[in-house]
Design a protein around this motif. Sequence first.
Motif, PDB file in Angstrom:
ATOM      1  N   GLY A  43       0.816  -1.213   0.000  1.00  0.00           N
ATOM      2  CA  GLY A  43       0.000   0.000   0.000  1.00  0.00           C
ATOM      3  C   GLY A  43       0.845   1.257   0.000  1.00  0.00           C
ATOM      4  O   GLY A  43       0.531   2.232  -0.697  1.00  0.00           O
ATOM      5  N   GLN A  44       1.941   1.259   0.771  1.00  0.00           N
ATOM      6  CA  GLN A  44       2.836   2.421   0.785  1.00  0.00           C
ATOM      7  C   GLN A  44       3.490   2.624  -0.583  1.00  0.00           C
ATOM      8  O   GLN A  44       3.648   3.759  -1.045  1.00  0.00           O
ATOM      9  N   LEU A  45       3.867   1.525  -1.218  1.00  0.00           N
ATOM     10  CA  LEU A  45       4.455   1.631  -2.548  1.00  0.00           C
ATOM     11  C   LEU A  45       3.459   2.205  -3.546  1.00  0.00           C
ATOM     12  O   LEU A  45       3.807   3.067  -4.378  1.00  0.00           O
ATOM     13  N   LYS A  46       2.230   1.781  -3.467  1.00  0.00           N
ATOM     14  CA  LYS A  46       1.212   2.306  -4.377  1.00  0.00           C
ATOM     15  C   LYS A  46       0.978   3.798  -4.133  1.00  0.00           C
ATOM     16  O   LYS A  46       0.781   4.573  -5.084  1.00  0.00           O
ATOM     17  N   ASN A  47       1.021   4.197  -2.861  1.00  0.00           N
ATOM     18  CA  ASN A  47       0.884   5.630  -2.562  1.00  0.00           C
ATOM     19  C   ASN A  47       2.053   6.421  -3.140  1.00  0.00           C
ATOM     20  O   ASN A  47       1.879   7.543  -3.641  1.00  0.00           O
ATOM     21  N   SER A  48       3.233   5.824  -3.058  1.00  0.00           N
ATOM     22  CA  SER A  48       4.413   6.500  -3.615  1.00  0.00           C
ATOM     23  C   SER A  48       4.307   6.622  -5.129  1.00  0.00           C
ATOM     24  O   SER A  48       4.706   7.641  -5.710  1.00  0.00           O
ATOM     25  N   VAL A  49       3.779   5.581  -5.763  1.00  0.00           N
ATOM     26  CA  VAL A  49       3.568   5.641  -7.210  1.00  0.00           C
ATOM     27  C   VAL A  49       2.606   6.780  -7.549  1.00  0.00           C
ATOM     28  O   VAL A  49       2.829   7.569  -8.481  1.00  0.00           O
ATOM     29  N   ALA A  50       1.541   6.891  -6.780  1.00  0.00           N
ATOM     30  CA  ALA A  50       0.533   7.926  -7.042  1.00  0.00           C
ATOM     31  C   ALA A  50       1.089   9.329  -6.834  1.00  0.00           C
ATOM     32  O   ALA A  50       0.576  10.297  -7.419  1.00  0.00           O
ATOM     33  N   ALA A  51       2.141   9.450  -6.001  1.00  0.00           N
ATOM     34  CA  ALA A  51       2.716  10.765  -5.714  1.00  0.00           C
ATOM     35  C   ALA A  51       3.719  11.222  -6.757  1.00  0.00           C
ATOM     36  O   ALA A  51       4.204  12.354  -6.705  1.00  0.00           O
ATOM     37  N   THR A  52       4.051  10.366  -7.716  1.00  0.00           N
ATOM     38  CA  THR A  52       4.986  10.755  -8.779  1.00  0.00           C
ATOM     39  C   THR A  52       4.260  11.583  -9.838  1.00  0.00           C
ATOM     40  O   THR A  52       3.036  11.726  -9.819  1.00  0.00           O
ATOM     41  N   ASN A 100       2.214   9.584 -15.745  1.00  0.00           N
ATOM     42  CA  ASN A 100       0.842   9.613 -16.253  1.00  0.00           C
ATOM     43  C   ASN A 100       0.089   8.376 -15.770  1.00  0.00           C
ATOM     44  O   ASN A 100       0.678   7.435 -15.240  1.00  0.00           O
ATOM     45  N   LYS A 101      -1.217   8.390 -15.967  1.00  0.00           N
ATOM     46  CA  LYS A 101      -2.053   7.312 -15.438  1.00  0.00           C
ATOM     47  C   LYS A 101      -1.663   5.950 -15.990  1.00  0.00           C
ATOM     48  O   LYS A 101      -1.673   4.943 -15.273  1.00  0.00           O
ATOM     49  N   GLY A 102      -1.277   5.904 -17.251  1.00  0.00           N
ATOM     50  CA  GLY A 102      -0.898   4.625 -17.842  1.00  0.00           C
ATOM     51  C   GLY A 102       0.338   4.045 -17.195  1.00  0.00           C
ATOM     52  O   GLY A 102       0.389   2.841 -16.876  1.00  0.00           O
ATOM     53  N   ASN A 103       1.359   4.879 -16.974  1.00  0.00           N
ATOM     54  CA  ASN A 103       2.574   4.393 -16.340  1.00  0.00           C
ATOM     55  C   ASN A 103       2.353   4.045 -14.868  1.00  0.00           C
ATOM     56  O   ASN A 103       2.920   3.078 -14.351  1.00  0.00           O
ATOM     57  N   GLN A 104       1.534   4.862 -14.202  1.00  0.00           N
ATOM     58  CA  GLN A 104       1.195   4.521 -12.818  1.00  0.00           C
ATOM     59  C   GLN A 104       0.491   3.168 -12.758  1.00  0.00           C
ATOM     60  O   GLN A 104       0.798   2.323 -11.901  1.00  0.00           O
ATOM     61  N   ALA A 152       0.715   0.715 -14.804  1.00  0.00           N
ATOM     62  CA  ALA A 152       1.654  -0.369 -15.113  1.00  0.00           C
ATOM     63  C   ALA A 152       2.396  -0.828 -13.862  1.00  0.00           C
ATOM     64  O   ALA A 152       2.690  -2.024 -13.695  1.00  0.00           O
ATOM     65  N   LEU A 153       2.685   0.116 -12.972  1.00  0.00           N
ATOM     66  CA  LEU A 153       3.389  -0.231 -11.736  1.00  0.00           C
ATOM     67  C   LEU A 153       2.441  -0.824 -10.690  1.00  0.00           C
ATOM     68  O   LEU A 153       2.751  -1.840 -10.055  1.00  0.00           O
ATOM     69  N   THR A 154       1.286  -0.183 -10.493  1.00  0.00           N
ATOM     70  CA  THR A 154       0.383  -0.653  -9.435  1.00  0.00           C
ATOM     71  C   THR A 154      -0.198  -2.023  -9.754  1.00  0.00           C
ATOM     72  O   THR A 154      -0.447  -2.817  -8.841  1.00  0.00           O
ATOM     73  N   VAL A 155      -0.406  -2.319 -11.028  1.00  0.00           N
ATOM     74  CA  VAL A 155      -0.891  -3.663 -11.388  1.00  0.00           C
ATOM     75  C   VAL A 155       0.119  -4.717 -10.948  1.00  0.00           C
ATOM     76  O   VAL A 155      -0.252  -5.787 -10.429  1.00  0.00           O
ATOM     77  N   LYS A 156       1.390  -4.426 -11.122  1.00  0.00           N
ATOM     78  CA  LYS A 156       2.425  -5.387 -10.707  1.00  0.00           C
ATOM     79  C   LYS A 156       2.449  -5.545  -9.191  1.00  0.00           C
ATOM     80  O   LYS A 156       2.644  -6.660  -8.674  1.00  0.00           O
ATOM     81  N   LEU A 157       2.258  -4.460  -8.487  1.00  0.00           N
ATOM     82  CA  LEU A 157       2.240  -4.540  -7.027  1.00  0.00           C
ATOM     83  C   LEU A 157       1.039  -5.357  -6.536  1.00  0.00           C
ATOM     84  O   LEU A 157       1.162  -6.194  -5.640  1.00  0.00           O
TER      85      LEU A 157
END
Length: 513
Positions: free
Chosen positions: A431-440, A443-447, A449-454
């Motif tokens: 969850g913390q990693l996903k929050n960090s992704v959202a804080a970058t 763009n939505k597509g790249n975000q 791509a990361l959150t799906v893997k998490l």
Amino acid sequence: MSVFPRRRHAGEDTGDGSRRLVKPLAALGLAAIMALGTVPLSAQAADPVPGPTVVADPNSPTGYTGHFVYYNPTATSVRFAADVLLRNWADRTDTTVYQPGQYKPGLMRGGGGLDVQMTNAGNGYWVVDVPLAAGANQYWFYVDNNTNLWVADPASSPIFAPDGLTGTARRAFNKVFVPYDDAKQNYQPLADRQIELPRADSEKGTWSYVQIPGLAPLNGIPRTIGVYLPPDYDPNRAEPYKTIYMQHGSGQDQSDWMNMGNVPVIMDNLLDDGTTEPAVVITTNTNYLGAANQGYPNLRNVVIPFVEATYNVSTQPIDRAFAGLSAGSFVTQNLINYDADAFGYYGPWSGGASVNVNTADLLAPYILFGGGAWDFGLPNANTVANIDRFSFAENAVVPGAHDFNTWNEMFSLWARDYLWHPEAFIQDEIGQLKNSVAATGLNKGNQNALTVKLDQTLKLIAKGDSAEALEVLQGYTDQVAAFAANGKVTADQATTLTALATQINTNLTHWLD
């Protein structure tokens, strides 16, 4: 990370066969129970029956009254003591300690010990009536005002270990099971305590005290462990069972988790619900484990090898768990500090938080700190949060004080929601990693791509597929590195996005080796 758990509903069973639940009888003359719960049932022609009787009582605020009878013809006075005073779990800003007769929805046991004089009913019988709420309620007696000796109820005594504590060294807890009244108790956390009530129609495991060769006898009495075997335990099962080691507190021994701690009943019910795995539960005595500064060598070199040679249990540390209450929490934390990956799961409860964050292999085990909301040993949430930065730790707060109202609840929670569930400890980091992704600034597509893997990593961990989870997590880390190389995230952002992923990688890899 503080957790305020809500237990699943587990049925409304009412007794274990040794204590009876009876319907109200006009002949009993039940009166409204006073705030201190000391008004006895009216005198009866025959002598009372010793022991506790739970009576369905329309005049009780909980719907049930515990009628306690103690027989001692030489006593000049008897006091009834029970950890049944109430606190406001629904509103913890309320500092009132409520008497049993003041029950209202929102209150839970955790206010400390009721201590009232019993009424002399004649012929050596002493009686008291107390409104009681759902779950396993604990009580004991003081005879002739001797508060140094906690007297067990001879009509409903715990089964003590033959090499356990005696006399004033032991705190003698008895338990009486009380059903849940949906209309009067009307509070889900109390309904959840039904997991502590024996079920007439469920399969039952067995438990006993087993001698341990290799330990010096105590006053000529062989040393023992308590052993719970799950229903239909199969010594030849292809998959070895997991083991859960439980450690007592001060004034207790290996008897207490099996008796007032209610481990056999809770395990039977969780298995009946299909919400935990069959496991062998071992209760140990601190007095024979050996020196703390040597990592309790008798536990490592005598008890565990004996258990793993005698029972069909796994020899892999990830399949072992160790938890302790109060003084047993210190044992648990000392074990972590001495050899963190000797057990896959730890439960230090009601003993603060003193794990050394510089301990080797601290990222390997899964640690559930916890205690009662009104517990002087409740771990400090900030201290646990700091430990969690260097490990995989959670902190649970349940209704209760420094008593078995807390510890029964902690065991139920641990065995159901945390044991053998690494995802329960890793989900916060995901969850913390996903929050960090959202804080970058991605763009939505790249975000995505990361959150799906998490998300996929966590699902695979929950399925027990750590190898595949590691592959997906590596894909996440590689993609972060690519984004950093392309200038889509800064170097600092990349570090933030991968630090916790590296910790998860270390954890999962440790148990694959």
